[in-house]
Enzyme design. Sequence first.
Site, PDB file in Angstrom:
ATOM      1  N   ALA A  11       0.828  -1.211   0.000  1.00 38.96           N
ATOM      2  CA  ALA A  11       0.000   0.000   0.000  1.00 38.96           C
ATOM      3  C   ALA A  11       0.859   1.256   0.000  1.00 38.96           C
ATOM      4  CB  ALA A  11      -0.922  -0.012   1.214  1.00 38.96           C
ATOM      5  N   GLY A  13       1.949   2.816  -2.872  1.00 36.68           N
ATOM      6  CA  GLY A  13       1.826   3.592  -4.113  1.00 36.68           C
ATOM      7  C   GLY A  13       0.970   4.837  -3.960  1.00 36.68           C
ATOM      8  N   ARG A  17      -3.568   8.119 -11.008  1.00 39.30           N
ATOM      9  CA  ARG A  17      -4.726   8.152 -11.913  1.00 39.30           C
ATOM     10  C   ARG A  17      -6.048   8.417 -11.196  1.00 39.30           C
ATOM     11  NH1 ARG A  17      -4.010   2.647 -14.952  1.00 39.30           N
ATOM     12  NH2 ARG A  17      -2.548   2.299 -13.255  1.00 39.30           N
ATOM     13  N   GLY A 144       1.318  -8.153 -16.262  1.00 39.42           N
ATOM     14  CA  GLY A 144       2.396  -9.100 -16.466  1.00 39.42           C
ATOM     15  C   GLY A 144       1.823 -10.376 -17.079  1.00 39.42           C
TER      16      GLY A 144
HETATM   17  C1  UD1 Z   1       2.074  -5.521 -10.982  1.00 39.02           C
HETATM   18  C2  UD1 Z   1       2.827  -6.757 -11.486  1.00 39.02           C
HETATM   19  C3  UD1 Z   1       2.153  -7.281 -12.748  1.00 39.02           C
HETATM   20  C4  UD1 Z   1       0.700  -7.583 -12.471  1.00 39.02           C
HETATM   21  C5  UD1 Z   1       0.009  -6.374 -11.892  1.00 39.02           C
HETATM   22  C6  UD1 Z   1      -1.386  -6.731 -11.456  1.00 39.02           C
HETATM   23  C7  UD1 Z   1       5.144  -6.349 -10.864  1.00 39.02           C
HETATM   24  C8  UD1 Z   1       6.506  -5.999 -11.341  1.00 39.02           C
HETATM   25  N1  UD1 Z   1       4.205  -6.405 -11.754  1.00 39.02           N
HETATM   26  O1  UD1 Z   1       2.211  -4.518 -11.977  1.00 39.02           O
HETATM   27  O2  UD1 Z   1       2.822  -8.461 -13.197  1.00 39.02           O
HETATM   28  O3  UD1 Z   1       0.058  -7.993 -13.678  1.00 39.02           O
HETATM   29  O4  UD1 Z   1       0.706  -5.873 -10.736  1.00 39.02           O
HETATM   30  O5  UD1 Z   1      -2.084  -5.607 -11.036  1.00 39.02           O
HETATM   31  O6  UD1 Z   1       4.970  -6.591  -9.677  1.00 39.02           O
HETATM   32  N2  UD1 Z   1       3.896  -0.872  -4.763  1.00 39.02           N
HETATM   33  C9  UD1 Z   1       4.596  -0.535  -3.633  1.00 39.02           C
HETATM   34  N3  UD1 Z   1       5.882  -0.094  -3.754  1.00 39.02           N
HETATM   35  C10 UD1 Z   1       6.504   0.035  -4.969  1.00 39.02           C
HETATM   36  C11 UD1 Z   1       5.759  -0.302  -6.124  1.00 39.02           C
HETATM   37  C12 UD1 Z   1       4.477  -0.753  -5.988  1.00 39.02           C
HETATM   38  O7  UD1 Z   1       4.088  -0.633  -2.524  1.00 39.02           O
HETATM   39  O8  UD1 Z   1       7.673   0.449  -4.991  1.00 39.02           O
HETATM   40  C13 UD1 Z   1       2.524  -1.346  -4.612  1.00 39.02           C
HETATM   41  C14 UD1 Z   1       1.505  -0.447  -5.286  1.00 39.02           C
HETATM   42  O9  UD1 Z   1       1.028   0.534  -4.383  1.00 39.02           O
HETATM   43  C15 UD1 Z   1       0.422  -1.439  -5.656  1.00 39.02           C
HETATM   44  C16 UD1 Z   1       1.184  -2.746  -5.921  1.00 39.02           C
HETATM   45  O10 UD1 Z   1       2.430  -2.598  -5.260  1.00 39.02           O
HETATM   46  O11 UD1 Z   1      -0.478  -1.660  -4.600  1.00 39.02           O
HETATM   47  C17 UD1 Z   1       1.383  -3.016  -7.403  1.00 39.02           C
HETATM   48  O12 UD1 Z   1       2.227  -2.019  -7.949  1.00 39.02           O
HETATM   49  P1  UD1 Z   1       2.005  -1.423  -9.404  1.00 39.02           P
HETATM   50  O13 UD1 Z   1       3.076  -0.441  -9.728  1.00 39.02           O
HETATM   51  O14 UD1 Z   1       0.609  -0.983  -9.559  1.00 39.02           O
HETATM   52  O15 UD1 Z   1       2.270  -2.721 -10.287  1.00 39.02           O
HETATM   53  P2  UD1 Z   1       1.839  -2.967 -11.758  1.00 39.02           P
HETATM   54  O16 UD1 Z   1       2.686  -2.165 -12.657  1.00 39.02           O
HETATM   55  O17 UD1 Z   1       0.377  -2.795 -11.867  1.00 39.02           O
END
Ligand code: UD1
Length: 464
Positions: A11, A13, A17, A144
């Site tokens: 949580a 992020g 959007r 992914g």
């Molecule tokens: C991710 C997956 C992807 C999958 C998708 C499903 C990876 C590399 N990719 O992509 O394969 O299909 O979710 O929705 O994991 N977050 C953090 N810290 C960070 C980055 C993200 O806490 O440094 C959290 C975000 O707040 C979010 C979740 O991790 O709740 C997913 O991150 P997000 O950047 O949305 O991943 P996707 O690019 O959607």
Amino acid sequence: MATAAAAIVLAAGAGTRMKSDKPKVTHEILGKPLVRWVVDAAKEAGAASVVTVVGHAREQVEPLVCDDTHVVVQQQRNGTAGAVLVCKDALAHAALVGAPVVVLSGDSPLITPGTISRLMETCEENDAAVVALTMELENPFGYGRIIRDESGQVLRIVEQKDATPEEAAVRECNSGFYCFNAHDLFEALVRVGNNNAQGELYLTDVLEICRTAGRPVMALRTETAEECLGVNSRAQLAEATKIMQRRINARHMAAGVTMWDPDQVWIGPEVTIGQDVELLPQTYLLGRTSVGSGSVIGPNSRLTDTTVGQCCRMDETVAVQACVDAAATCGPRAYLRPGTHLCEGAKAGTHVEIKKSTIGKGSKVPHLSYIGDTIMGEGVNVGAGSITCNYDGKNKWQTTIGDDAFIGSDTMMVAPVAIGAGAVVGAGSTITKDVQAGSLAVERSNQLEVPGWADKKRASQAGE
Ligand code: UD1
Ligand code: CA
């Protein structure tokens, strides 16, 4: 289950959007923040401990989860693997004993406890390093992709931005929900690099690292992609709200609740409803509201943190932190404010507002009244347009009305004031002094009558 499972909820992020000042995971569905839906699903699935990873605007996220989860901070948002890595200390014991660890996205509120349990079971039964939850999508863009060999064995997950055209054509997608063996997870995480299109540490790389190390890596397909829906925009928030509304309503209907049109009934997750309750269109039951069996609520009613007994009728009623005992009736157009208690069979009728007051058994306030800071006994009748004047501009004062008192229409009861049991107050009175039990109190100037005056007036006007 051999070892107690833990869950990690991501949580950190921002959710750009959403176009919001609030972090994404604090937005609500039916009164409950997104991240809470995920935490509660993990707990219901049996996770013994939950670790929440916060980062962006964490001062707004933390209060939602700090009571019952272990909060860790991801200082630098360097990718999903980075987010899980900051949980390492919190999960040191799990890593030591190789306990299952579920990773969930804090922005995906529709995940069910059943699916989380299946992920954990599949991981444990197969002694897998990781089981990823996957789904088939008509339009997989952005997700992914699950890459398998000819035998169907999962090889790796490739992100959209890193996929070859051939890989991008795959329709099986990573949902972002996994169960890992904690030992394998933290061994692999330190080997994840950021040599990819986004320069991020991908959690998804753990699959290939574990497989190469000879550990079993699996994918579990969901039957319903719906529960993997992530909320990234207001449109998706509305979509998730609709799905949750239908799920909750279906549960209540299965338990014996009638709804004329379930699309027009909104029920929060903590609401309890008895059998044979009827919910009419445009009804909102929110917070910790409960409704006793046989009651009819609506149309156009909103009850928040309100307790309703059996066989009540609440028609066009707004109630907040109120308590309504059995067989009471409200509305149309009643407003019950905090601290209102309608005892058995009592009535708050049309255009009636009640605040911090007890309306005794069978007592009636049927029309156009305001009752505040009042203790009313049983069997009282309050005539139309009567008001307790409880506020002097500075302080609030109490009114008490004894059993079986009869308050005539348009009575102003200037508090503090007490009206005794069985007393009668004449219509139009402004009562400023206590009325003894059994008395009649009338406060009114004498009526003047001039015989023939109106006829004479009309005759003179006609002759002009
Ligand atoms: C991710 C997956 C992807 C999958 C998708 C499903 C990876 C590399 N990719 O992509 O394969 O299909 O979710 O929705 O994991 N977050 C953090 N810290 C960070 C980055 C993200 O806490 O440094 C959290 C975000 O707040 C979010 C979740 O991790 O709740 C997913 O991150 P997000 O950047 O949305 O991943 P996707 O690019 O959607
Ligand atoms: Ca991303």
